[in-house]
Design an enzyme around this catalytic site. Structure first.
Site, PDB file in Angstrom:
ATOM      1  N   TYR A   1     -21.117 -27.785  -5.259  1.00 44.19           N
ATOM      2  CA  TYR A   1     -21.506 -26.532  -4.594  1.00 44.19           C
ATOM      3  C   TYR A   1     -23.003 -26.501  -4.272  1.00 44.19           C
ATOM      4  O   TYR A   1     -23.446 -25.686  -3.466  1.00 44.19           O
ATOM      5  CB  TYR A   1     -21.184 -25.311  -5.464  1.00 44.19           C
ATOM      6  CG  TYR A   1     -19.735 -25.074  -5.776  1.00 44.19           C
ATOM      7  CD1 TYR A   1     -18.710 -25.837  -5.208  1.00 44.19           C
ATOM      8  CD2 TYR A   1     -19.367 -24.074  -6.675  1.00 44.19           C
ATOM      9  CE1 TYR A   1     -17.377 -25.602  -5.532  1.00 44.19           C
ATOM     10  CE2 TYR A   1     -18.043 -23.835  -6.991  1.00 44.19           C
ATOM     11  CZ  TYR A   1     -17.051 -24.606  -6.429  1.00 44.19           C
ATOM     12  OH  TYR A   1     -15.739 -24.366  -6.760  1.00 44.19           O
TER      13      TYR A   1
ATOM     14  N   HIS B   1     -13.503 -31.916 -11.346  1.00 42.91           N
ATOM     15  CA  HIS B   1     -13.281 -31.081 -10.159  1.00 42.91           C
ATOM     16  C   HIS B   1     -12.057 -31.535  -9.358  1.00 42.91           C
ATOM     17  O   HIS B   1     -11.220 -30.719  -8.962  1.00 42.91           O
ATOM     18  CB  HIS B   1     -14.529 -31.117  -9.277  1.00 42.91           C
ATOM     19  CG  HIS B   1     -14.617 -29.971  -8.328  1.00 42.91           C
ATOM     20  ND1 HIS B   1     -15.791 -29.569  -7.756  1.00 42.91           N
ATOM     21  CD2 HIS B   1     -13.667 -29.132  -7.840  1.00 42.91           C
ATOM     22  CE1 HIS B   1     -15.566 -28.529  -6.967  1.00 42.91           C
ATOM     23  NE2 HIS B   1     -14.281 -28.255  -6.988  1.00 42.91           N
TER      24      HIS B   1
END
Length: 267
Positions: free
Chosen positions: A39, A97
């Site tokens: 991110y 992730h």
């Protein structure tokens, strides 16, 4: 549940936008923040947290290891870098992730590294994200189900992921739902809007309440203070069995997140 049921997501939020979102959320009473290495906002979140003056032990922070950092040489150093950015000595939860594309790094290798990270005190709990049943089984075979706190998966009224949910439940692994509002699409659904009218609630509150009453943790994001405040109230909304059944009927296997070259073979 070993993890909190309600938190703040920060996907696609960066720079002043994420600082403002996290700052407003913390001011409103949020104490759970979900981020990820990819991110590219960990440092900004660290800034917002440090400026808030809230004690670290009152917060629950999650980050996620990106696929480039899954090897035993890179995982722990990358997590240490995340901690520096977040201005903390530990995170509460660290997730893989996405599974390693084409199994370039084995599940056993990166799950073992997560266990080491936990033993080193870098993270309190560990888990996975975007894992199928087969991948969850590989993770369980590697480190045992009791060490896997959650599987964070796309889950909305339109994609209820029942098979993965049931497998996780059988092994006492909690589910965290992301994309719970289906990129906002579910907010326009007539069935959900009708339920919202009945409860004098917003469509977002209805969907989030449905997910929490189904036993999932949720991490909605917003850049607007009024929406952050409104979403928080979903925790006080009690849906009836009829409401829950109506929302369950919306399942249509509508998956919105399946990046080419990254997504596994979904169940």
């Amino acid at each position: 549940m070993s993890i909190p049921v309600f938190g703040l997501g920060t996907f696609r939020l960066q720079n002043e936008v994420v600082i403002d979102s996290v700052s407003n959320a913390l001011d409103l009473g949020y104490r759970v923040i979900d981020t990820a290495q990819i991110y590219e906002n960990e440092a900004d979140i660290g800034t917002a947290i440090s400026q808030s003056g809230i004690k670290r032990e009152e917060l629950f922070i999650t980050t996620k290891i990106w696929i480039a950092n899954l090897s035993k040489e890179k995982l722990i150093p990358s997590l240490q870098d995340s901690l520096k950015k977040l201005k903390t000595s530990y995170v509460d939860l660290t997730l893989i992730h996405w599974p390693s594309p084409n199994n370039e790094v084995s599940v056993a290798e990166y799950m073992a590294e997560l266990v080491k990270a936990k033993e080193l005190g870098l993270t309190r709990q560990i888990g996975v994200s975007n894992f199928t049943i087969a991948l969850m089984q590989s993770a369980i075979d590697a480190i045992g189900a009791k060490n896997i706190a959650t599987n964070q998966i796309e889950l909305s009224p339109y994609l209820q992921n029942k098979q993965v949910v049931e497998f996780a439940k059988k092994h006492n692994i909690s589910i965290t739902s992301y994309m719970t509002l289906a990129y906002g699409k579910a907010l326009q659904d007539e069935i959900i809007k009708n339920i919202a009218v009945r409860h004098k609630a917003t469509p977002a509150q209805v969907i989030l309440a449905w997910a929490m009453q189904s036993g999932y943790a949720v991490i909605p994001s917003s850049t607007k203070r009024e929406n952050l405040a409104s979403n928080l109230l979903a925790q006080q909304l009690n849906l009836s069995a009829e409401d829950m059944a109506e929302i369950a009927s919306l399942e249509c296997s509508d998956r919105l997140v399946s990046p080419e070259g990254l997504a596994p073979d979904w169940d």
